[in-house]
Scaffold this motif. Sequence first.
Motif, PDB file in Angstrom:
ATOM      1  N   VAL A  45      10.322 -11.092  -8.478  1.00 23.85           N
ATOM      2  CA  VAL A  45      10.424  -9.998  -9.446  1.00 23.85           C
ATOM      3  C   VAL A  45       9.053  -9.368  -9.679  1.00 23.85           C
ATOM      4  N   VAL A  46       8.038 -10.171  -9.834  1.00 22.92           N
ATOM      5  CA  VAL A  46       6.676  -9.647 -10.039  1.00 22.92           C
ATOM      6  C   VAL A  46       6.233  -8.834  -8.822  1.00 22.92           C
ATOM      7  N   LEU A  47       6.518  -9.311  -7.620  1.00 20.62           N
ATOM      8  CA  LEU A  47       6.135  -8.582  -6.406  1.00 20.62           C
ATOM      9  C   LEU A  47       6.885  -7.256  -6.294  1.00 20.62           C
ATOM     10  N   VAL A  48       8.152  -7.245  -6.638  1.00 23.20           N
ATOM     11  CA  VAL A  48       8.936  -5.999  -6.591  1.00 23.20           C
ATOM     12  C   VAL A  48       8.387  -4.996  -7.600  1.00 23.20           C
ATOM     13  N   ILE A  49       8.100  -5.452  -8.799  1.00 24.87           N
ATOM     14  CA  ILE A  49       7.538  -4.562  -9.823  1.00 24.87           C
ATOM     15  C   ILE A  49       6.186  -4.018  -9.380  1.00 24.87           C
ATOM     16  N   ALA A  50       5.348  -4.863  -8.802  1.00 23.36           N
ATOM     17  CA  ALA A  50       4.040  -4.414  -8.318  1.00 23.36           C
ATOM     18  C   ALA A  50       4.198  -3.396  -7.195  1.00 23.36           C
ATOM     19  N   ALA A  51       5.139  -3.623  -6.292  1.00 21.23           N
ATOM     20  CA  ALA A  51       5.368  -2.679  -5.194  1.00 21.23           C
ATOM     21  C   ALA A  51       5.824  -1.333  -5.726  1.00 21.23           C
ATOM     22  N   ILE A  52       6.740  -1.329  -6.681  1.00 23.54           N
ATOM     23  CA  ILE A  52       7.216  -0.072  -7.282  1.00 23.54           C
ATOM     24  C   ILE A  52       6.065   0.655  -7.956  1.00 23.54           C
ATOM     25  N   TYR A  53       5.242  -0.072  -8.681  1.00 18.35           N
ATOM     26  CA  TYR A  53       4.089   0.529  -9.367  1.00 18.35           C
ATOM     27  C   TYR A  53       3.157   1.221  -8.371  1.00 18.35           C
ATOM     28  N   PHE A  54       2.817   0.536  -7.281  1.00 19.24           N
ATOM     29  CA  PHE A  54       1.886   1.111  -6.318  1.00 19.24           C
ATOM     30  C   PHE A  54       2.503   2.270  -5.542  1.00 19.24           C
ATOM     31  N   LYS A 102       1.992   9.895  -6.932  1.00 20.04           N
ATOM     32  CA  LYS A 102       1.322  10.823  -7.855  1.00 20.04           C
ATOM     33  C   LYS A 102       0.013  11.325  -7.259  1.00 20.04           C
ATOM     34  N   ASN A 103      -0.750  10.435  -6.624  1.00 23.27           N
ATOM     35  CA  ASN A 103      -2.008  10.844  -6.004  1.00 23.27           C
ATOM     36  C   ASN A 103      -1.764  11.836  -4.882  1.00 23.27           C
ATOM     37  N   ASN A 104      -0.733  11.600  -4.077  1.00 21.48           N
ATOM     38  CA  ASN A 104      -0.406  12.526  -2.993  1.00 21.48           C
ATOM     39  C   ASN A 104       0.014  13.875  -3.536  1.00 21.48           C
ATOM     40  N   ASN A 105       0.796  13.888  -4.607  1.00 25.44           N
ATOM     41  CA  ASN A 105       1.225  15.149  -5.205  1.00 25.44           C
ATOM     42  C   ASN A 105       0.041  15.938  -5.731  1.00 25.44           C
ATOM     43  N   GLN A 106      -0.899  15.260  -6.370  1.00 20.43           N
ATOM     44  CA  GLN A 106      -2.090  15.935  -6.884  1.00 20.43           C
ATOM     45  C   GLN A 106      -2.913  16.518  -5.745  1.00 20.43           C
ATOM     46  N   GLU A 107      -3.051  15.771  -4.664  1.00 18.76           N
ATOM     47  CA  GLU A 107      -3.814  16.245  -3.511  1.00 18.76           C
ATOM     48  C   GLU A 107      -3.115  17.435  -2.867  1.00 18.76           C
ATOM     49  N   ASN A 108      -1.785  17.367  -2.743  1.00 20.33           N
ATOM     50  CA  ASN A 108      -1.030  18.483  -2.171  1.00 20.33           C
ATOM     51  C   ASN A 108      -1.150  19.733  -3.025  1.00 20.33           C
ATOM     52  N   MET A 109      -1.137  19.561  -4.348  1.00 25.85           N
ATOM     53  CA  MET A 109      -1.281  20.709  -5.240  1.00 25.85           C
ATOM     54  C   MET A 109      -2.663  21.339  -5.077  1.00 25.85           C
ATOM     55  N   LYS A 110      -3.682  20.505  -4.911  1.00 25.16           N
ATOM     56  CA  LYS A 110      -5.044  21.005  -4.732  1.00 25.16           C
ATOM     57  C   LYS A 110      -5.153  21.809  -3.440  1.00 25.16           C
TER      58      LYS A 110
END
Length: 83
Positions: free
Chosen positions: A26-35, A41-49
């Motif tokens: 469960v901890v590994l699944v939650i960590a994977a979802i978080y990352f 979000k980082n990719n979206n920000q870069e694409n917007m830039k």
Amino acid sequence: MHGYCNGSNYGSMFLSHGSLIYIVIVVLVIAAIYFIIKGSKNNNQENMKVSSTREALSILDKRYANGEIDKDDYNEKKDNLTR
């Protein structure tokens, strides 16, 4: 004496039937979802830039083509946008 406090059964009171494995999964699944979400979000920000820069360069090209700015202004602004 039989019970939870003798040496062999003490740990089973807290971690019976492999529940530690389930907790780790469960901890590994939650960590994977978080990352995954964080990376998205980082990719979206870069694409917007990138999109924003392309739009600005397009406007700059049109202004130069229409004679609104001279070559020196065009090159200066283009250099500022592409840095």
